[in-house]
Design an enzyme around this catalytic site. Sequence first.
Site, PDB file in Angstrom:
ATOM      1  N   PHE A  57     -65.061  43.511  32.483  1.00  0.00           N
ATOM      2  CA  PHE A  57     -64.797  44.552  31.767  1.00  0.00           C
ATOM      3  C   PHE A  57     -64.241  45.824  32.291  1.00  0.00           C
ATOM      4  O   PHE A  57     -64.803  46.364  33.377  1.00  0.00           O
ATOM      5  CB  PHE A  57     -65.719  45.100  30.645  1.00  0.00           C
ATOM      6  CG  PHE A  57     -66.271  44.158  29.667  1.00  0.00           C
ATOM      7  CD1 PHE A  57     -65.419  43.476  28.942  1.00  0.00           C
ATOM      8  CD2 PHE A  57     -67.402  43.818  29.654  1.00  0.00           C
ATOM      9  CE1 PHE A  57     -65.838  42.498  27.966  1.00  0.00           C
ATOM     10  CE2 PHE A  57     -68.056  43.118  28.602  1.00  0.00           C
ATOM     11  CZ  PHE A  57     -67.150  42.394  27.828  1.00  0.00           C
ATOM     12  N   GLU A  58     -63.194  46.464  31.866  1.00  0.00           N
ATOM     13  CA  GLU A  58     -62.602  47.772  32.626  1.00  0.00           C
ATOM     14  C   GLU A  58     -63.595  48.917  32.636  1.00  0.00           C
ATOM     15  O   GLU A  58     -63.465  49.844  33.320  1.00  0.00           O
ATOM     16  CB  GLU A  58     -61.161  48.105  32.167  1.00  0.00           C
ATOM     17  CG  GLU A  58     -61.572  48.704  30.544  1.00  0.00           C
ATOM     18  CD  GLU A  58     -59.974  49.229  29.975  1.00  0.00           C
ATOM     19  OE1 GLU A  58     -58.840  48.778  30.361  1.00  0.00           O
ATOM     20  OE2 GLU A  58     -59.926  50.245  29.093  1.00  0.00           O
ATOM     21  N   GLY A  59     -64.506  48.940  31.857  1.00  0.00           N
ATOM     22  CA  GLY A  59     -65.480  49.831  31.848  1.00  0.00           C
ATOM     23  C   GLY A  59     -66.374  49.779  33.329  1.00  0.00           C
ATOM     24  O   GLY A  59     -67.195  50.836  33.537  1.00  0.00           O
ATOM     25  N   GLY A  60     -66.412  48.787  33.912  1.00  0.00           N
ATOM     26  CA  GLY A  60     -67.029  48.491  35.059  1.00  0.00           C
ATOM     27  C   GLY A  60     -68.014  47.239  35.367  1.00  0.00           C
ATOM     28  O   GLY A  60     -68.771  46.921  36.139  1.00  0.00           O
ATOM     29  N   GLY A 138     -56.205  50.274  30.426  1.00  0.00           N
ATOM     30  CA  GLY A 138     -56.159  49.554  31.530  1.00  0.00           C
ATOM     31  C   GLY A 138     -55.070  48.667  31.481  1.00  0.00           C
ATOM     32  O   GLY A 138     -54.795  48.146  32.448  1.00  0.00           O
TER      33      GLY A 138
END
Lengths: 260, 324
Positions: A57-60, A138
Site C-alpha cells: 500500500f502506498e501508505g507504507g 501515487g
Amino acid sequence: MTEQSAMRTAFTGSELLAVMASRLLRDGQIVFAGIGIPLLAATLAQRNFAPHLTILFEGGTIGPFIVPGELPPSTNEQRCTRRANMVLPITDVLLLLQRGYVDVGFMGGAQIDRFGNLNSSYIGDAANPKIRLPGTGGGNDISSLTNMIVAMKHEKRRFVRDVDFITSPGWIEGRNSRAERGLPQGGMWRVVTDLAILGFEERTREMQVLALHEGVTREQVQDNTGFDLTFAERLETTPPPTAAELAVLRHLDPERLYTA
Amino acid sequence: MAGTGELVIPYAKLRERTAERDRGLREKVMSLEDAAALVKDGDHVAIGGCTVSRTPMAMVWALIRARRRDLTISRSITSTEGDLFYASGVSRHVITSWFTQGIVWGVSKVMRHHTENKLARYDEWSHMSIGLRYRAGAMGVPFMPTRSMVGSGVADRLGDEVKTMTCPFTGEEITLLPALNPDVALIHVQRCDAYGNAQLDGLQFMDIDMAMAANRVILTTERIVSNDQIRRQPDQTRIPFFTVDAVVEVPYGCAPHECYGVYEPFFEHLDLYAAMSGKDPIAGTREYLEKYYYGPASWSEYLSLLGMEALLDASRRGRSVIND
C-alpha cells in the site's frame, strides 16, 4: 429466463471487475494495490491461487492481512497495517517501485485514452477546468515505474480518444514515445472492464480487445468506447465468475462497500 | 520564505537558520495557543500524517482560530484539513499530490469550488515527488533526482519548478525535484518527552523527513512521557529533540482523524462534515467552522462537541487494530 442469463444477473459489475482482475495476477508477485476493486482483486487472488503474492500500500504497508468485513477506508490508515510484515515511510515504499521490486501496479481513473494514459486531475482544460479532480496520489509514480492493470467501468465518457490531462502516463503517444520521454520501464499492460479485457498492440501501443466477457458482443464494446478499437485475432471469451470466487469476495466485503 | 520567494532556500541561509535555533536539551511544553503564535503569516507550513491519519488537527484548529493568513500548506495527501484551510481563508495555496476528503466521501466540493473559481491554488506533484522534496530538504541538498513524473501533464503543469539534467555518470536524462524546507512542520505523535524526543507508532508517512527538513517543528502529542521512559527505548525515537521548538500535549489531537493504535477516524463526524460542505461549500463550511472551530473555548470543549460516545467508539476501534 435461461440458465445463462440467470448466471449473468447473479453478480454485480464490480464483482465481475474484481474477479477478472484477480485472474490476471500470478503467485509470487508483488502488487501495488489501491482501495476498492484493486485490493479485493489482489486479496481474492491470494486466497484462491496465489498464496505467495504480496500486497503493498502506498501508505507504507508491506504484506497486510485483510480482515473480512473490516476493509480499510484508505491505503494510509491503520487497518491497512494489521499483521503486516513491515511498515515503511511513504517515500520508501514508493522508492521500491523505482528500484524495480514491484511486478504490477493496480488502479482506476476517471478517464483512459487509446494509449492507456489515465486522467484523475482535470475534466476540461487544465488551465480552466470544468471539474478539478483529486489528483494523482501515487498513480503517477506507480504508472511511471511499473506494469499496470487498470480496472474501470466501460463507458464512452471514460474511454476517450485523448484524455483531457495525463495524470498517470500509459504509452503516451504510442509506439516508442514512452521510452523516449524518459520512462523506459513498465507501461499499461491490461485494462479490465465490465465488458472485456483489453491490452495494447505491441507495435503501435494502441488499445486492443483481447477477450470479451460471456454474453458481450464486439459491437457492445465498441459502442461504449470513444475511439476505434481493434480486436485480437484470437479473441477469447472469459469464463464467468465462479461461485467460489464470488463467495470469497462476499466474505471479504459483506456490507458490499466496494462491490454493490 | 520558501512559500513566497525562491524555490530552494540557499544552503548558507538554511544553515544560518539552523545555527540560530536553540538546540539545547530544554523543556518546550506550551499551550496550543502559544504554539500557534510560532507560525507567522505567510509561512510555509508542512502538515504531518496522511489523508485521515495522524493529522495534527488540534494545531490546524488553533491556526484557523488564530486567523493566520497566506500560509502555504504542503502535505503528502490532503483531506479535511485542506478544505478548512481554504474555507477559513488561512491558506490559498496547497502543495500536495491528492486533495479530497477521502475515497469513501468522494471529491471535495470545497477544493473544487476554490480551485475551479481560482480562489486558491492547488499545486499537484506526484506522491513520491513530494516525499523526495522533503527528503532533499532533510539531507541539506538542493534537489533530488527521480525517474517519475516525466511524460505526464503533472510535470508539465509545474513548469520551471521541475528541471531535467543529463546524468554525469550514465548520460540519461533525469528529472530533478527542488528541496522543500518548510518554515514550520506540524507533527502529531503518540508520545514524546518535554524536550521533544518523539516516538511514533505505526505508519510514519513523510513525517521524519518533514521534521528534519523544517526550520521549526511544533509537536503535538497524545501524552508527554518522562525522558527516562524515552531513554528505555531510544530505538523507538524517530524525531530528535533538537529539531523541535514546541511540545503540546493534546489528547485526541487528530480528531476527527485517526491516531494509530489509539483511535480510528470519527466516521460519523466525517460523514456530517461531508454532508455540510457537500451541500454548500461556502455556507456549509462557514457553519461548520463557527460551530466546531470558532465556537468552543478550548480543545476539550471541541471534543465535547464530538461527543463522549464518539470518542469511546473511535478509541475502541483504534485499540482493536493492534489488539487481536
